[in-house]
Design a protein around this motif. Structure first.
Motif, mmCIF file in Angstrom:
data_model
loop_
_atom_site.group_PDB
_atom_site.id
_atom_site.type_symbol
_atom_site.label_atom_id
_atom_site.label_comp_id
_atom_site.label_asym_id
_atom_site.label_seq_id
_atom_site.Cartn_x
_atom_site.Cartn_y
_atom_site.Cartn_z
ATOM 1 N N UNK A 67 45.959 50.615 53.783
ATOM 2 C CA UNK A 67 45.616 50.409 55.181
ATOM 3 C C UNK A 67 44.504 49.357 55.205
ATOM 4 N N UNK A 68 44.559 48.485 56.204
ATOM 5 C CA UNK A 68 43.544 47.431 56.300
ATOM 6 C C UNK A 68 42.156 48.055 56.240
ATOM 7 N N UNK A 69 41.298 47.505 55.396
ATOM 8 C CA UNK A 69 39.960 48.049 55.217
ATOM 9 C C UNK A 69 39.835 48.849 53.928
ATOM 10 N N UNK A 70 40.952 49.223 53.360
ATOM 11 C CA UNK A 70 40.926 50.000 52.112
ATOM 12 C C UNK A 70 40.428 49.153 50.940
ATOM 13 N N UNK A 71 39.936 49.854 49.945
ATOM 14 C CA UNK A 71 39.611 49.207 48.683
ATOM 15 C C UNK A 71 40.669 49.595 47.669
ATOM 16 N N UNK A 72 41.185 48.602 46.969
ATOM 17 C CA UNK A 72 42.197 48.853 45.943
ATOM 18 C C UNK A 72 41.512 48.748 44.590
ATOM 19 N N UNK A 73 41.771 49.730 43.750
ATOM 20 C CA UNK A 73 41.258 49.652 42.385
ATOM 21 C C UNK A 73 42.449 49.753 41.448
ATOM 22 N N UNK A 74 42.684 48.710 40.683
ATOM 23 C CA UNK A 74 43.771 48.756 39.705
ATOM 24 C C UNK A 74 43.167 48.609 38.321
ATOM 25 N N UNK A 75 43.332 49.665 37.540
ATOM 26 C CA UNK A 75 42.897 49.639 36.138
ATOM 27 C C UNK A 75 44.085 49.152 35.343
ATOM 28 N N UNK A 76 44.013 47.907 34.920
ATOM 29 C CA UNK A 76 45.182 47.293 34.297
ATOM 30 C C UNK A 76 45.032 47.231 32.785
ATOM 31 N N UNK A 77 45.928 47.899 32.088
ATOM 32 C CA UNK A 77 45.892 47.863 30.627
ATOM 33 C C UNK A 77 47.031 46.996 30.119
ATOM 34 N N UNK A 83 50.213 39.002 23.671
ATOM 35 C CA UNK A 83 49.775 37.990 24.633
ATOM 36 C C UNK A 83 48.879 38.600 25.714
ATOM 37 N N UNK A 84 48.070 37.734 26.319
ATOM 38 C CA UNK A 84 47.188 38.166 27.389
ATOM 39 C C UNK A 84 47.946 38.353 28.685
ATOM 40 N N UNK A 85 47.256 38.894 29.687
ATOM 41 C CA UNK A 85 47.904 39.093 30.987
ATOM 42 C C UNK A 85 46.843 39.109 32.089
ATOM 43 N N UNK A 86 47.233 38.715 33.297
ATOM 44 C CA UNK A 86 46.396 38.889 34.488
ATOM 45 C C UNK A 86 47.351 39.149 35.654
ATOM 46 N N UNK A 87 46.845 39.744 36.723
ATOM 47 C CA UNK A 87 47.674 39.916 37.931
ATOM 48 C C UNK A 87 46.938 39.363 39.141
ATOM 49 N N UNK A 112 43.139 40.796 27.017
ATOM 50 C CA UNK A 112 43.739 40.826 25.686
ATOM 51 C C UNK A 112 44.617 42.054 25.490
ATOM 52 N N UNK A 113 45.552 41.973 24.540
ATOM 53 C CA UNK A 113 46.373 43.145 24.228
ATOM 54 C C UNK A 113 45.488 44.360 23.936
ATOM 55 N N UNK A 562 31.310 41.154 33.262
ATOM 56 C CA UNK A 562 31.186 40.309 32.073
ATOM 57 C C UNK A 562 32.518 39.981 31.429
ATOM 58 N N UNK A 563 33.385 40.995 31.359
ATOM 59 C CA UNK A 563 34.638 40.751 30.647
ATOM 60 C C UNK A 563 35.571 39.824 31.412
ATOM 61 N N UNK A 564 35.187 39.467 32.654
ATOM 62 C CA UNK A 564 36.007 38.506 33.386
ATOM 63 C C UNK A 564 35.801 37.103 32.836
ATOM 64 N N UNK A 565 34.649 36.847 32.223
ATOM 65 C CA UNK A 565 34.301 35.464 31.939
ATOM 66 C C UNK A 565 34.003 35.142 30.485
ATOM 67 N N UNK A 566 33.909 36.165 29.644
ATOM 68 C CA UNK A 566 33.498 35.890 28.269
ATOM 69 C C UNK A 566 34.670 35.492 27.390
ATOM 70 N N UNK A 567 35.209 34.324 27.647
ATOM 71 C CA UNK A 567 36.233 33.791 26.748
ATOM 72 C C UNK A 567 36.092 32.281 26.706
#
Ligand code: C2O
Ligand code: CU
Length: 581
Positions: A67-77, A83-87, A112-113, A562-567
């Motif tokens: 619903x508009x205004x909601x916060x989505x949290x996706x824990x992506x493994x 190979x790496x991945x992003x969504x 990372x895997x 931090x883990x968004x940028x340390x590569x």
């Protein structure tokens, strides 16, 4: 977050709730948690078994409804092993969370895997969206799904409907995405060819027309009856009702046209923005776009009707994608009495243009600023670099750097990418109607730095590709913003064309097409601190360099994990410096 900080935050939240007129609204906005694992798996999207990139064992990935205004949290493994991945959350503007945009090398490092990354963002605007991989060619591999945002409690849509369906459209190749990637990066260049099958909600029927199947159910190739993965999803409706169809396209290549036998469609939403209702017989949809259409089930309720999806804009070598609109007053297995609707000719661009020009903002929608601060003209050309075939923008073919721009710009890492701003225009004497006289281009990864809160006009200029007489359709998608589509034109854009811009009711969108040998004018306000991709949504084209990068107000971006940028070398050094402080 420290306890104290979170208590202060909560206090603020309660305060805002208290003062908001509709307290319910506040209580209703939720945080929705998802735990996802991305993996390769065997699947039969078109009844032929192949390998897809799935999420939690599903293809397409799970549909997010919020619903508009909601916060989505996706824990992506990442369970891809090698190979790496992003969504990327296509159409969600990510105000305040540019690091959650899910673009490898731009907003974050590829995961990372074996590692997990947590996306956390707000869905602030109701609409029809989707998500997909944004690393290499992972969208082609099947990494995608729907993201539907409903209006907030107490809010209303400006139209009525009794029920809704979701149609996520895509295209499918039997050649795996890795081989496709190698083909595109080979010298000499090898084109991936046209898709084998068009998928509706991840389902298609290769070598087995649904139409033929229904008439000849003993046809040996048609085995989807026993194969749940490729059986078409039938839309079951009641007579005399209004249904909303949410249609979105995450195709790697194909431009599509959707039709429903005997039923007109009334378009009401485009890319999460309301549009002036307009009735159409067939709907053009390019990769990266979404629409809502309303249909009224006012036809003979003793019959069923075809829903067909066909290729447009390229010579079609792919059969129609089909499913059935079933009036529940009759059996769902009954064949529609007529043949599936035939789309306009693939190269009837006048039809496409008149369709695009019908899309106008709903009255009362935000209007564009009447003037712009900066005009950037982007010439799209097909080129060669050392014998490799590429796409280039103002003669620069985008190659992404190892250190994501977001951290590189925020922390002023001057060696992470080209510091020189890419060109704002192309040579005056360039003939867009002819192949490039000098096909040579160069690689680059510079950024268009935008002044925060300024108004930017982008003129997308199409041109002849490498082969004479060829110019292709390119649907361009902007991250982090919606733009107003001010107009489309033929040939080379001239200054005086700006006089014809629609400033009265241009539609707000996040994707807009440039037609062959034409131009498209867009306007947006650079009001979202972050780094944002702007690119052709045709996956092979992006992969061949057809994109640019915008950045604005990056110094204001906070709370980047931090883990968004340390590569990348510079990114890693930076992060290790930080942890010593
Ligand atoms: Cu749906 Cu950058 O893309
Ligand atoms: Cu393109």
């Amino acid at each position: 977050m420290s306890l104290r900080k979170s208590m202060v935050n909560r206090g603020l939240l309660i305060l805002t709730c208290f003062f908001s007129f509709v307290i319910q609204l506040c209580l209703a906005s939720k945080t929705r948690h998802f735990k996802w694992e991305v993996e390769y798996m065997y699947w039969s999207p078109d009844c032929m078994e192949g390998v897809v990139m799935g999420i939690n064992g599903q293809f397409p990935g799970p549909t997010i409804r919020a619903v508009a205004g909601d916060t989505i949290v996706v824990e992506l493994t990442n369970r891809l092993h090698t190979e790496g991945v992003v969504i990327h959350w296509h159409g969600i503007r990510q105000f305040g969370t540019p690091w959650a945009d899910g673009t490898a090398s731009i907003s974050q490092c590829a995961i990372n895997p074996g590692e997990t990354f947590i996306y956390r963002y707000k869905v602030d605007k109701a609409g029809t969206y989707f998500y997909h991989g944004h690393y290499g060619m992972q969208r082609s591999a099947g990494l995608y799904g729907s993201l539907i945002v409903e209006v907030g409690e107490g809010q209303k849509e400006p139209f009525h409907y009794d029920g809704e369906f979701n149609l996520l459209l895509s295209d499918w190749w039997h050649k795996g995405s890795q081989e496709q990637e190698v083909a595109l990066s080979s010298k000499p260049f090898r084109w991936i060819g046209e898709p084998q099958t068009l998928l509706i909600n991840g389902r298609g029927q290769y070598n087995c027309s649904l139409a033929a199947h229904v008439t000849n159910s003993s046809s040996p190739q048609c085995q989807f009856r026993g194969n749940e993965q490729c059986a078409p999803q039938i839309l079951h409706v009641q007579p005399h009702k209004t249904y909303r169809l949410r249609v979105s396209s995450t195709t790697a290549l194909a431009s599509l046209n959707l039709q429903i036998g005997n039923h007109k469609m009334v378009m009401v939403e485009a890319d999460g923005n309301y549009i002036q209702p307009v009735a159409v017989d067939d709907l053009d949809i390019y990769s990266g776009e979404s629409y809502s259409v309303l249909i009224h089930t006012d036809q003979d309720p003793s019959k069923n009707y075809w829903i067909s999806v066909s290729v447009r804009g390229r010579e079609p070598k792919t059969p129609q994608g089909l499913t059935i609109l079933n009036y529940q007053t009759t059996s769902a297995s009954k064949l529609p009495t007529s043949t599936p609707p035939v789309s306009p000719l693939w190269n009837d661009y006048n039809h496409s243009k008149s369709f695009s020009n019908k899309i106008l903002a709903l009255m009362g929608s935000p209007k564009p600023p009447t003037t712009y601060n900066r005009r950037i003209i982007l010439l799209n050309t097909q080129n060669t670099i050392n014998g490799f075939t590429k796409w280039a923008i103002n003669n620069i073919s985008l190659t992404l750097p190892p250190t994501p721009y977001l951290g590189a710009i925020k922390h002023r890492l001057s060696n992470a990418f080209d510091q020189k701003s890419p060109p704002e225009n192309f040579p005056n004497d360039y003939d867009v109607m002819k192949p490039p006289t000098n096909t040579n281009s160069t690689y680059g990864n510079g950024v268009y730095m935008l002044e925060l809160r300024t108004t930017v006009d982008v003129i997308l200029q199409n041109a002849n590709a490498l082969a004479t007489g060829v110019s292709e359709i390119h649907p361009w998608h902007l991250h982090g913003h919606d733009f107003w589509v001010l107009g489309y034109g033929e040939g080379k854009f001239r200054k005086k064309d700006a006089k014809r811009f629609n400033l009265k009711n241009p539609p707000l969108r996040n994707t807009a097409v440039i037609f062959p040998f034409g131009w498209t004018a867009l306007r947006f306000v650079a009001d979202n601190p972050g780094v944002w991709a702007f690119h052709c949504h045709i996956e092979p084209h992006l992969h061949m360099g057809m994109g640019v990068v915008f950045a604005e107000g990056v110094h204001l971006v906070k709370d980047v994990p931090n883990n968004a940028l340390a590569c990348g070398l510079t990114g890693k050094m930076l992060m290790s410096n930080y942890s010593h402080h």
